[in-house]
Design a protein around this motif. Structure first.
Motif, PDB file in Angstrom:
ATOM      1  N   LYS A   5       0.827  -1.218   0.000  1.00 29.97           N
ATOM      2  CA  LYS A   5       0.000   0.000   0.000  1.00 29.97           C
ATOM      3  C   LYS A   5       0.858   1.263   0.000  1.00 29.97           C
ATOM      4  O   LYS A   5       1.942   1.273   0.582  1.00 29.97           O
ATOM      5  N   LEU A   6       0.315   2.312  -0.599  1.00 31.99           N
ATOM      6  CA  LEU A   6       1.039   3.594  -0.604  1.00 31.99           C
ATOM      7  C   LEU A   6       1.065   4.189   0.793  1.00 31.99           C
ATOM      8  O   LEU A   6       2.088   4.707   1.249  1.00 31.99           O
ATOM      9  N   PHE A   7      -0.048   4.128   1.483  1.00 33.30           N
ATOM     10  CA  PHE A   7      -0.152   4.631   2.855  1.00 33.30           C
ATOM     11  C   PHE A   7      -0.730   3.533   3.732  1.00 33.30           C
ATOM     12  O   PHE A   7      -1.572   2.745   3.273  1.00 33.30           O
ATOM     13  N   ASP A   8      -0.347   3.506   4.981  1.00 27.64           N
ATOM     14  CA  ASP A   8      -0.889   2.497   5.896  1.00 27.64           C
ATOM     15  C   ASP A   8      -0.590   2.930   7.333  1.00 27.64           C
ATOM     16  O   ASP A   8       0.586   2.957   7.722  1.00 27.64           O
ATOM     17  N   LYS A 297       1.698   1.962 -14.067  1.00 32.38           N
ATOM     18  CA  LYS A 297       1.021   0.727 -14.456  1.00 32.38           C
ATOM     19  C   LYS A 297       1.918  -0.476 -14.151  1.00 32.38           C
ATOM     20  O   LYS A 297       1.464  -1.485 -13.587  1.00 32.38           O
ATOM     21  N   LYS A 298       3.185  -0.352 -14.491  1.00 31.01           N
ATOM     22  CA  LYS A 298       4.121  -1.466 -14.255  1.00 31.01           C
ATOM     23  C   LYS A 298       4.284  -1.719 -12.754  1.00 31.01           C
ATOM     24  O   LYS A 298       4.356  -2.867 -12.308  1.00 31.01           O
ATOM     25  N   ILE A 304       2.602  -2.879  -6.421  1.00 30.16           N
ATOM     26  CA  ILE A 304       3.058  -1.702  -5.653  1.00 30.16           C
ATOM     27  C   ILE A 304       2.180  -0.493  -5.998  1.00 30.16           C
ATOM     28  O   ILE A 304       2.134  -0.046  -7.154  1.00 30.16           O
ATOM     29  N   GLU A 305       1.522   0.014  -4.973  1.00 30.79           N
ATOM     30  CA  GLU A 305       0.654   1.182  -5.157  1.00 30.79           C
ATOM     31  C   GLU A 305       1.515   2.449  -5.210  1.00 30.79           C
ATOM     32  O   GLU A 305       2.468   2.570  -4.424  1.00 30.79           O
ATOM     33  N   ILE A 338       5.952   7.109  -3.858  1.00 30.72           N
ATOM     34  CA  ILE A 338       6.101   5.659  -3.653  1.00 30.72           C
ATOM     35  C   ILE A 338       5.923   5.356  -2.149  1.00 30.72           C
ATOM     36  O   ILE A 338       6.102   6.248  -1.312  1.00 30.72           O
ATOM     37  N   PRO A 339       5.576   4.123  -1.800  1.00 31.76           N
ATOM     38  CA  PRO A 339       5.286   3.821  -0.378  1.00 31.76           C
ATOM     39  C   PRO A 339       6.495   4.084   0.531  1.00 31.76           C
ATOM     40  O   PRO A 339       7.617   3.741   0.183  1.00 31.76           O
TER      41      PRO A 339
END
Ligand SMILES: Cc1ncc(COP(=O)(O)O)c(C=O)c1O
Length: 360
Positions: A5-8, A297-298, A304-305, A338-339
């Motif tokens: 996740k990007l954020f958590d 997209k890749k 990976i968000e 990026i996360p």
């Protein structure tokens, strides 16, 4: 494949305990801000070293209230365009005129040289954003404010726990606005806060408290007066109780973010990426890539968000004017978040680094 996740938000058992206590107490909210809200305000002021703090129910509410403390009708507020739209809406909602200044290409924070060019007789407030958690150049900005008799209100939505010149963000400007949205470094279900550093902080605090609860003033028992309009902006007890637990962990969690940022900075093979600075809270870690849609997209295909922070405010139709901001506009087409949250495992961090290097 589990998704990164990007954020958590980072939680341990303490938040659950805190919530259960609020549930069991049956005291879930009060416009007066007693209970956990008052405790959170006290602890936050102590943490940042400010004179006082007023908790509200979002970062947006904090900005709206902070700007309402100065008569900005038909006056100009200088701010960056690379921000969440609330930063500019707060100016409009208070009758002011947002004037967008370009950013520094290294920090992505408002550039003091550009601020100077935009100051006019109508300018009243400078409103920097500590983008991604990296503090804006407050030394220069404070100097500009002093020389031109302007107020400094900071958008510190990304900067819980950031520091500038050995002082926590929240200690510098006249009023400093925080967000505690669940994606932020200090996470609540919803929340915000105004940190106050003005000499007349007692008076400002009283007015802010009135404004956050429908203008209610002089409350004695069940009687009260209303002298001005206000909003329903007060923080609830669940948010405050969670916030107290999150605040205890904030420095440790930010240290984890800094370690990840150091690795990203060293191992990501891109010319343009967020710098390493131990004063940053690293709410976000940004990189710049040329073929952004393809890259995202890749990254998504390998789980990976990523995110885009932000589409510049002056490119939205309601803010579109004829001023151009060359650096903001160039960066806006390339920027990707990026996360970088504390729940990432070593394997996930390595996967993010390898994937960025492979796909960018
Ligand atoms: C820079 C900035 N300002 C203001 C806000 C508004 O905060 P909130 O979502 O708590 O209203 C945000 C939230 O995303 C933000 O990132």
């Amino acid at each position: 494949m589990s998704k990164i996740k990007l954020f958590d938000p980072f939680l341990d058992g303490s938040e659950k305990n805190a919530i259960n206590q609020v549930l069991d107490s049956h005291f879930w909210a009060s416009g007066a801000g007693t209970g956990y809200v008052g405790k959170f305000e006290e602890k936050f002021s102590k943490y940042v070293g400010s004179k006082n703090s007023i908790a509200v129910n979002s970062g947006t509410a904090a900005l709206n209230l902070a700007l309402s403390m100065f008569d900005i009708k038909n006056k100009e507020v200088i701010l960056p365009s690379l921000s969440f739209v609330s930063t500019a809406h707060a100016v409009i909602l208070n009758g002011g005129i947002p004037i967008f200044a370009d950013i520094d290409s290294q920090t992505l924070c408002i550039d003091p040289i550009q601020i100077k060019k935009l100051i006019s007789k109508k300018t009243k407030i400078i409103l920097p954003v500590h983008f991604a958690g990296l503090p804006a150049n407050l030394y220069e900005i404070k100097k500009i404010c002093k020389e031109n008799n302007l107020y400094l209100i900071e958008d510190a939505a990304h900067a819980s726990g950031s520091s500038y010149q050995n002082k926590k963000i929240g200690r510098h400007g006249d009023l400093v606005c925080f967000s505690f949205h669940p994606v932020k470094n200090l996470a609540m279900p919803t929340g915000g806060l105004i940190s106050i550093n003005t000499k007349n902080y007692k008076k400002i605090s009283t007015i802010l408290k009135e404004k956050r609860w429908c203008g209610i003033s002089n409350r004695k028992g069940i009687t009260y007066d209303v002298k001005n309009v206000g909003w329903n902006y007060y923080m609830n007890e669940f948010s405050a109780a969670i916030g107290i637990e999150q605040l205890k962990k904030l420095d440790n969690l930010n240290n984890v973010r800094k370690k990840i940022a150091k690795l990203y900075n060293k191992k990501i093979n891109l010319e343009h990426k967020m710098m390493y600075d131990e004063n940053s809270s690293y709410h976000i870690f940004w990189i710049r890539v040329k073929k952004r849609n393809q890259f995202r997209k890749k990254m998504s295909n390998v789980g990976i968000e990523t995110g885009i922070h932000y589409k510049p405010i002056h490119t939205f139709s309601m803010y579109a004017k004829n001023n151009t901001l060359p650096i903001t506009e160039k960066i806006a087409n390339e920027i990707v978040s990026i996360p970088i949250h504390p729940n990432l495992s070593d394997d996930e961090i390595e996967k993010i680094i390898n994937s960025v290097n492979k796909f960018s």
